[in-house]
Scaffold this active site. Structure first.
Site: not given
Length: 772
Positions: A255, A264, A318
């Site tokens: 991101h 990720y 997050r």
């Protein structure tokens, strides 16, 4: 009994043979074209079934026998409760049900192919999967339909699970249904998504897209799709200098602005491990030499952030706000991916990794890795059990030393009995990430949050910390108390402050780290430094200024504990039983609070917040109040992880063990005589103690008992064409030069000139000298 009749299925489908479910070939399988050797796709499908469903365990032995029975019972219950309707496949999962419905279908398929489930090879189960996939395909995942919501479901999540399920059940999916699923996948995942390495097709997302493409190739024995899946993987491997991917310093970014090894990154590592395992020995075997970057990342990018089996939250984006003990779950997933990747690594790498994983598993006593794997991944459980039982595999101890990852504004400091980690934000790394309704109050996690763990503290941030902690009082941070709305700032990590001086200098053992901090949606500004030593972290703050009309605070600590807190204001120290101590060098009055904090009502739907519901946890908070709209406020204190009360008091009453050389918005530095350390963060050029710098930089000097010393220098801003550092200390000779050192003058003082530090990505330069 639900909509499906077991007898009807037996009449329609017949009884499938159990033998060869993981390895056999059916005459109904499509044949490959284009000169592909016979059996190539058969091998791919067999390998995939082994990787996806799991293998390597004895189904007749415990704990596998009981667990497999549970898997089978759940799959049978899913089968029996299926009731295809216009808006659902199961009544409790109305469409689109992007996660649960495809997940249940895959779980049923795995029960069909796994041994010992009680439904192994059960034709009714396989037929239910085939019917369920087709029903979902027609009602939700239909070719020509317009996607909505999160793109990830349409291109990765849903097709990955549906393709996995149908590959597991093999010939039970008719040609018509297979072709319809093929068309749907091609509609939502066109080849064009792999044309360019950008946007949503980078890093872990690219790996996942390659997995989906390979599964699509296996579905119809399409050699072109298989070749595309492999060629499209290559951009993932090389090091990057910006954006998503692996950096040479060990950083991993997704991101664009979020350090992400713990989510990720895990997906990427696991996906690459699966692809390499499945493709090995086939016409599509991955031969790109840059794949070594992923192998190197095990120890360069992932291991630094795994402590005693859990993955530190500062690289979880997050995801840190999800279920309790998510850090231990991510650590377990990293361990599983590492062991699978080891199957295609060198013998030396495989041996090291097994020792590392064994050490993690033995030290994770808060959520034991082996026991947890029993309910999540039987293949990993079998691998791990074998390693734990193998006396020839030595368990690697926790490493010691310092890792500073400048490109992701993260630092990890390990000593024999404790560990600390630092999370910062910069002009290239966001304060925090929120998205999909997650982590809406992680505002200040990049404001210098200092995590630390002494012995026995592995659950400090695991056990409902993020849902109960005061989000304005995260340990180590300096913050404006201005109230912020949930999800303040742009989503997906796009909350980068303007500060460029973020990083520092480390010799691999000790470190001087600093952050020019700008508050999130605030006028607050501060200059923060951390000097990482053997048994302490010296914390300095200066130039603390704000004009928000509210107080600014520095949070010395906020521990999730009910332990006894002792404060001695006269001698300037505090101690938290069983945790550690704090020495106040130069601070406003220490404020403390003991409180019970209860998790607030969920801000996201309950189904996205698995866990025990609302909980209450005890906290001990220590902070410094800089007042309303401070101007150039400062602080200086020392954190002593694991220290006892007597040790803490002794440090507070014994002068001279550490001397603060400077603590201003221009320079911050310390001298530690017992370690021979002088360290300065130069926010501007100038002189502090015996060190002078011509421009902003970080300098760490370490004198040894053998008459030598090292001078470690870095350019955290990554802007300097030339830098001169002078150490006013007699030096006889330069013994070891660094690559960017152009001039060295010895004598009564040492003068070092470096060039092109801007090209070094903030990495340190170390010069070794002989003292005069």
């Amino acid at each position: 009994m639900g909509w499906y009749s077991r007898r009807v299925f037996l009449q329609v489908s017949g009884v499938a043979a159990v033998g060869g479910l993981l390895s056999g070939r059916s005459s109904a399988e499509p044949r490959a074209a284009g000169g592909v050797p016979d059996g190539a796709f058969e091998l791919l499908r067999r390998r995939w079934r082994e990787v996806s469903a799991g293998t390597g365990f004895d189904a007749a032995r415990e704990p596998y026998r009981s667990r497999l029975a549970e898997i089978g019972a759940r799959a049978a219950a899913y089968r029996d409760a299926m009731e295809p309707g216009a808006g659902f496949l199961w009544r409790d999962q109305p469409f689109p049900s992007f996660v649960a419905t495809p997940g249940r279908l895959r779980a049923m398929a795995r029960a069909y192919v796994l041994p010992g489930t009680g439904v192994t090879g059960d034709a009714t189960l396989a037929a239910a999967v085939a019917t369920g996939v087709d029903h979902y395909r027609r009602r939700v995942y239909a070719a020509g339909a317009e996607p909505y919501g999160n793109w990830w479901h349409w291109r990765i999540g849903v097709p990955g699970k549906l393709l996995d399920a149908v590959l597991l059940i093999g010939p039970h999916l008719s040609d018509r249904r297979r072709d319809a699923l093929r068309d749907a996948v091609d509609h939502f995942v066109p080849e064009s998504v792999l044309d360019r390495y950008s946007d949503r097709s980078t890093g872990a997302n690219r790996v996942d897209l390659c997995v989906v493409t390979l599964l699509r190739a296996m579905l119809t024995s399409d050699p072109g799709k298989a070749a595309l899946a492999v060629s499209a993987l290559s951009p993932v491997f090389p090091y990057v200098t910006e954006g998503d991917g692996f950096y040479q310093d060990g950083s991993f970014i997704q991101h664009t602005t979020v350090p992400y090894q713990g989510a990720y990154g895990v997906s990427l590592l696991s996906g690459v491990a699966k692809l390499l395992a499945v493709l090995r020995g086939t016409p599509w075997q991955v031969t790109d030499p840059h794949r070594q970057v992923v192998f190197d990342a095990v120890e360069r990018s992932f291991a630094p952030f795994v402590h005693d089996g859990f993955c530190m939250d500062l690289v979880r984006g997050r995801g840190l706000s999800r279920a309790p003990y998510g850090d231990h779950e991510r650590g377990r997933e990293i361990a599983a991916a590492v062991l699978l990747l080891g199957d295609t690594a060198s013998a030396a790498e495989r041996a090291r990794w097994r020792g590392i994983v064994k050490g993690w598993a033995l030290r994770d006593t808060d959520l034991p890795m082996l026991a947890a794997a029993e309910s999540t991944d039987l293949a990993f459980h079998a691998r791990l059990a074998a390693i734990l039982d193998d006396g020839a595999v030595p368990a690697s101890a926790e490493p010691t030393g310092h890792r500073l990852l400048t490109m992701s504004a993260r630092a990890v400091h390990r000593r024999p009995r404790w560990c600390a980690a630092l999370s910062m934000a910069s002009h290239r790394i966001g304060h925090y990430e929120h998205g999909n309704g997650e982590n809406l109050r992680g505002w200040h996690t990049g404001s210098g949050m200092l995590y630390w763990w002494a012995e026995g503290h592995g659950a400090q941030y695991s056990d409902s910390f993020w849902t109960t902690v005061d989000p304005y009082r995260l340990p180590g941070t300096t913050v404006s108390t201005l109230r912020l709305p949930d999800g303040a700032g742009e989503g997906w990590g796009d909350t980068c402050p303007p500060g460029r001086w973020v990083g520092g200098a480390t010799d691999g053992v000790y470190a001087a780290v600093g952050q020019h901090l700008n508050g999130l949606e605030s006028t607050m500004e501060a200059f923060k430094s951390w000097f990482f030593l053997d048994d302490a972290v010296v914390c300095l703050g200066a130039g603390i200024t704000g004009a928000d009309g509210v107080p600014v605070e520095t949070i010395v600590d906020n521990r999730r504990t009910g332990a006894l807190l002792t404060v001695d204001e006269r001698e300037g120290w505090a101690h938290l039983d069983g945790h550690g101590g704090y020495v106040l060098l130069a601070c406003p009055g220490l404020r403390t609070l003991r409180e019970e904090r209860t998790e607030p009502a969920p801000v996201t739907p309950p189904e996205q917040r698995p866990g025990p519901g609302r909980v209450t946890r005890s906290y001990a908070t220590l902070w410094l109040d800089h007042g309303v709209d401070p101007v150039s406020a400062s602080y200086a204190y020392v954190l002593l992880p694991g220290a006892g009360r007597a040790e803490t008091r002794a440090r507070a009453t014994t002068g001279g063990w550490v001397r603060v050389l400077d603590n201003t918005a221009r320079r911050q530095g310390v001298h530690v005589p017992s370690l021979g350390i002088t360290a300065v963060n130069f926010w501007n050029g100038g002189a502090t103690g015996a060190l002078t710098a011509s421009a902003p930089c970080a300098v760490l000097v370490r004198e040894y008992g053998d008459g030598t010393a090292t001078i470690t220098v870095s350019d955290p801003r990554r802007t300097l064409d030339e830098l001169t550092v002078t150490w006013h200390r007699p030096v006889a000779a330069v013994l070891l030069r660094s690559p960017n050192l152009t001039t060295a003058t010895t004598g009564r003082a040492l003068s070092l000139t470096f060039e092109n530090l801007a090209d070094r990505s903030g990495l340190a330069q170390t010069v070794t000298v002989r003292l005069g």
